[in-house]
Design a protein around this motif. Structure first.
Motif, mmCIF file in Angstrom:
data_model
loop_
_atom_site.group_PDB
_atom_site.id
_atom_site.type_symbol
_atom_site.label_atom_id
_atom_site.label_comp_id
_atom_site.label_asym_id
_atom_site.label_seq_id
_atom_site.Cartn_x
_atom_site.Cartn_y
_atom_site.Cartn_z
ATOM 1 N N ALA A 99 4.361 0.442 2.256
ATOM 2 C CA ALA A 99 4.407 -0.569 3.320
ATOM 3 C C ALA A 99 3.729 -1.833 2.830
ATOM 4 O O ALA A 99 2.933 -1.799 1.887
ATOM 5 N N THR A 100 4.072 -2.950 3.477
ATOM 6 C CA THR A 100 3.342 -4.178 3.189
ATOM 7 C C THR A 100 1.968 -4.041 3.826
ATOM 8 O O THR A 100 1.751 -3.183 4.690
ATOM 9 N N ALA A 101 1.041 -4.884 3.417
ATOM 10 C CA ALA A 101 -0.297 -4.847 4.003
ATOM 11 C C ALA A 101 -0.273 -5.286 5.464
ATOM 12 O O ALA A 101 -1.247 -5.119 6.168
ATOM 13 N N LYS A 102 0.859 -5.792 5.921
ATOM 14 C CA LYS A 102 1.014 -6.126 7.338
ATOM 15 C C LYS A 102 1.592 -4.943 8.119
ATOM 16 O O LYS A 102 1.795 -5.027 9.314
ATOM 17 N N GLY A 103 1.875 -3.829 7.426
ATOM 18 C CA GLY A 103 2.310 -2.610 8.096
ATOM 19 C C GLY A 103 3.810 -2.379 8.152
ATOM 20 O O GLY A 103 4.266 -1.394 8.742
ATOM 21 N N GLU A 104 4.602 -3.226 7.529
ATOM 22 C CA GLU A 104 6.054 -3.045 7.536
ATOM 23 C C GLU A 104 6.443 -2.004 6.487
ATOM 24 O O GLU A 104 6.157 -2.166 5.300
ATOM 25 N N VAL A 162 0.877 -1.171 0.000
ATOM 26 C CA VAL A 162 0.000 0.000 0.000
ATOM 27 C C VAL A 162 0.915 1.221 0.000
ATOM 28 O O VAL A 162 2.087 1.134 0.345
ATOM 29 N N GLN A 163 0.353 2.353 -0.410
ATOM 30 C CA GLN A 163 1.137 3.586 -0.421
ATOM 31 C C GLN A 163 0.371 4.683 0.286
ATOM 32 O O GLN A 163 -0.794 4.914 0.010
ATOM 33 N N GLY A 164 1.051 5.337 1.212
ATOM 34 C CA GLY A 164 0.476 6.483 1.893
ATOM 35 C C GLY A 164 1.140 7.741 1.378
ATOM 36 O O GLY A 164 2.288 7.704 0.922
ATOM 37 N N GLU A 165 0.411 8.849 1.420
ATOM 38 C CA GLU A 165 0.953 10.111 0.911
ATOM 39 C C GLU A 165 0.623 11.242 1.868
ATOM 40 O O GLU A 165 -0.330 11.176 2.633
ATOM 41 N N SER A 166 1.410 12.290 1.760
ATOM 42 C CA SER A 166 1.107 13.542 2.456
ATOM 43 C C SER A 166 1.655 14.691 1.619
ATOM 44 O O SER A 166 2.469 14.488 0.713
ATOM 45 N N ILE A 196 6.630 13.682 6.537
ATOM 46 C CA ILE A 196 7.155 12.312 6.531
ATOM 47 C C ILE A 196 6.343 11.436 7.481
ATOM 48 O O ILE A 196 5.907 10.342 7.118
ATOM 49 N N LEU A 197 6.119 11.916 8.691
ATOM 50 C CA LEU A 197 5.324 11.152 9.654
ATOM 51 C C LEU A 197 3.902 10.919 9.151
ATOM 52 O O LEU A 197 3.345 9.823 9.300
ATOM 53 N N ALA A 198 3.315 11.924 8.541
ATOM 54 C CA ALA A 198 1.946 11.793 8.031
ATOM 55 C C ALA A 198 1.869 10.738 6.930
ATOM 56 O O ALA A 198 0.913 9.950 6.880
ATOM 57 N N ALA A 199 2.855 10.706 6.055
ATOM 58 C CA ALA A 199 2.859 9.714 4.975
ATOM 59 C C ALA A 199 3.008 8.300 5.544
ATOM 60 O O ALA A 199 2.334 7.365 5.099
ATOM 61 N N ILE A 200 3.869 8.141 6.538
ATOM 62 C CA ILE A 200 4.057 6.831 7.164
ATOM 63 C C ILE A 200 2.763 6.382 7.853
ATOM 64 O O ILE A 200 2.324 5.247 7.696
ATOM 65 N N LYS A 201 2.150 7.285 8.586
ATOM 66 C CA LYS A 201 0.898 6.946 9.274
ATOM 67 C C LYS A 201 -0.200 6.596 8.273
ATOM 68 O O LYS A 201 -0.998 5.679 8.506
ATOM 69 N N ASP A 202 -0.237 7.305 7.153
ATOM 70 C CA ASP A 202 -1.232 7.017 6.120
ATOM 71 C C ASP A 202 -1.012 5.622 5.540
ATOM 72 O O ASP A 202 -1.969 4.863 5.339
ATOM 73 N N ALA A 203 0.244 5.269 5.279
ATOM 74 C CA ALA A 203 0.551 3.939 4.746
ATOM 75 C C ALA A 203 0.174 2.858 5.759
ATOM 76 O O ALA A 203 -0.412 1.828 5.391
ATOM 77 N N GLN A 204 0.473 3.089 7.026
ATOM 78 C CA GLN A 204 0.137 2.101 8.050
ATOM 79 C C GLN A 204 -1.381 1.941 8.197
ATOM 80 O O GLN A 204 -1.878 0.834 8.377
ATOM 81 N N LYS A 205 -2.094 3.050 8.100
ATOM 82 C CA LYS A 205 -3.558 3.008 8.190
ATOM 83 C C LYS A 205 -4.129 2.201 7.023
ATOM 84 O O LYS A 205 -5.002 1.344 7.199
ATOM 85 N N LYS A 206 -3.617 2.465 5.824
ATOM 86 C CA LYS A 206 -4.091 1.736 4.645
ATOM 87 C C LYS A 206 -3.743 0.252 4.740
ATOM 88 O O LYS A 206 -4.522 -0.604 4.312
ATOM 89 N N ALA A 207 -2.580 -0.049 5.308
ATOM 90 C CA ALA A 207 -2.189 -1.448 5.488
ATOM 91 C C ALA A 207 -3.165 -2.150 6.430
ATOM 92 O O ALA A 207 -3.620 -3.263 6.152
ATOM 93 N N ALA A 208 -3.492 -1.507 7.531
ATOM 94 C CA ALA A 208 -4.424 -2.098 8.494
ATOM 95 C C ALA A 208 -5.803 -2.294 7.866
ATOM 96 O O ALA A 208 -6.452 -3.325 8.080
#
Length: 114
Positions: free
Chosen positions: A50-55, A37-41, A78-90
């Motif tokens: 990130a993987t769909a498992k959040g890595e 998945v890909q998160g953006e900001s 940077i933090l917002a993009a990471i959090k977005d990717a983790q949210k999409k993974a979950a």
């Protein structure tokens, strides 16, 4: 004395169903490790993969955000993009788990693994 195998036959079915469920869970976990998945900001200035498992597997940063006086903004993006990717993974993982439980005839809110 023993009238058929009544309960034993049911137990065999349950064991087979449990083995099938375990195999499907293992397959789903393998899929989630390779799905991304890909998160953006910042309108795409920062992208996190990130993987769909959040890595977290990758980070892409537009060089225009590296202005010394805007250090905090860059960190926030940077933090917002990471959090977005983790949210999409979950969300992806949860969606796939619901699909799997539905295929097995279990209620959508059934929690796997037990």
């Amino acid at each position: 004395m023993f009238k058929g195998m009544g309960g034993l036959g049911d137990m065999t079915k349950m064991m087979k169903a449990a083995q099938e469920m375990q195999a499907k869970m293992e397959d789903l976990n393998r899929q989630m490790e390779s799905a991304t998945v890909q998160g953006e900001s910042g309108a795409g200035l920062v992208k996190a993969r990130a993987t769909a498992k959040g890595e977290l597997t990758g980070l892409e940063i537009d060089p225009s955000i590296f202005v010394p006086s805007e250090k905090e903004v860059a960190e926030d993006l940077i933090l917002a993009a990471i959090k977005d990717a983790q949210k999409k993974a979950a969300e992806k993982y949860q969606s796939e788990m619901q699909r799997l439980t539905g295929e097995m005839g279990l209620p959508p809110d059934f929690k796997l693994p037990f």
